[in-house]
Design an enzyme around this catalytic site. Sequence first.
Site, short mmCIF file in Angstrom:
data_model
loop_
_atom_site.label_atom_id
_atom_site.label_comp_id
_atom_site.label_asym_id
_atom_site.label_seq_id
_atom_site.Cartn_x
_atom_site.Cartn_y
_atom_site.Cartn_z
N HIS A 137 0.82 -1.20 0.00
CA HIS A 137 0.00 0.00 0.00
C HIS A 137 0.86 1.26 0.00
O HIS A 137 1.91 1.31 0.66
CB HIS A 137 -0.91 0.02 1.24
CG HIS A 137 -1.85 -1.14 1.30
ND1 HIS A 137 -3.01 -1.20 0.54
CD2 HIS A 137 -1.82 -2.29 2.02
CE1 HIS A 137 -3.64 -2.33 0.79
NE2 HIS A 137 -2.93 -3.02 1.68
N THR A 150 14.34 -7.15 3.24
CA THR A 150 13.86 -5.84 2.83
C THR A 150 14.65 -5.25 1.67
O THR A 150 14.23 -4.25 1.08
CB THR A 150 13.93 -4.85 4.01
OG1 THR A 150 15.30 -4.73 4.43
CG2 THR A 150 13.08 -5.34 5.18
N LYS A 151 15.81 -5.83 1.35
CA LYS A 151 16.63 -5.30 0.25
C LYS A 151 17.23 -6.46 -0.53
O LYS A 151 17.18 -7.62 -0.10
CB LYS A 151 17.72 -4.39 0.79
CG LYS A 151 18.77 -5.10 1.64
CD LYS A 151 19.86 -4.12 2.09
CE LYS A 151 20.95 -4.84 2.86
NZ LYS A 151 22.04 -3.90 3.28
N LYS A 154 26.94 -15.04 6.33
CA LYS A 154 27.99 -15.94 5.84
C LYS A 154 28.04 -15.87 4.31
O LYS A 154 27.00 -15.84 3.66
CB LYS A 154 27.70 -17.38 6.27
CG LYS A 154 28.76 -18.38 5.84
CD LYS A 154 28.44 -19.78 6.35
CE LYS A 154 29.52 -20.77 5.94
NZ LYS A 154 29.26 -22.13 6.48
#
Length: 214
Positions: free
Chosen positions: A103, A149-150, A168
Site C-alpha cells: 500500500h 527488505t533489500k 555468511k
Amino acid sequence: MKSVLKKILYYLFPFIKAYIDFSYSITNKVTLWDFVRFRFLSNKNIYWPIHKNSEVTHPQNIFVGINSNAGTRPGCYLQGNGGIYIGNYVHFASNIGIISGNHDVYNQMQHVNQEVRIGDYCWIGMNVVILPGVVLGTRTIVGAGSIVTKSFSDGYCVLAGNPAKIIKYLNKDKFIPTQFKTEYYGFIPKSKFHHFSKKYLRNNKYLNDNEQLK
C-alpha cells in the site's frame, strides 16, 4: 467388458507412471489427488503444486522454474501484484510470504508494485517474508524468521535477521548444483512446457522474455 477394462487400464497406467515420474521431480510430497485435480479441475494458471493452506494471488504475474517447490508446504502466501519470478530448484519451507506489492504510504487504497526475483537454487527458511523489489541471486539461503527488505543479487550467501543481512558468504567452488533425472515446471514435464504455456499461460508476463523456454 474386457475391451472396456483394457481401455481403462491402458489409460490409467500411463497416468500413474506420469505421477510417479512427477513425484521424483519435487522434494515435498504431492498427493495423487493433487495431481488429478490439476489435470482435470484446477486453474491452469497455477501450474505448480500449492498446499491447500497456502494462497496465490495474481498467478498470471508469477513464474516458477524447474523442480521448484514454491508453496507445497502449508502457510505460504505468494502475492503476485508486481510479479514474482522464481528460478530453478528453489526450495521453500512453511509459512513464507512473498510480497510484490504494498500500500502507498499516503493512500492505502493505492498499491505500489515492485517485482521480486528469486534466483536458482535458493533456499528459503520457515517464516520468512520477502518484501517488494527484492532480488536474491543464485544460491541465496534465507534463515528462518528473516524479513528480507533489500536485494542480495550476487547470491552465494546466507541471510538472517530482521532486516536480513549477510551472516555468511558461500564458496562458489564448493556449490554442487542439483539436477534430477526428471525435470518439471510444476506439474508439467520440461519437454511439454513450451506447448502448455502457449495454450494456457498466454497472459503470463514472463513467458515472452524467458530465454530458458525458447
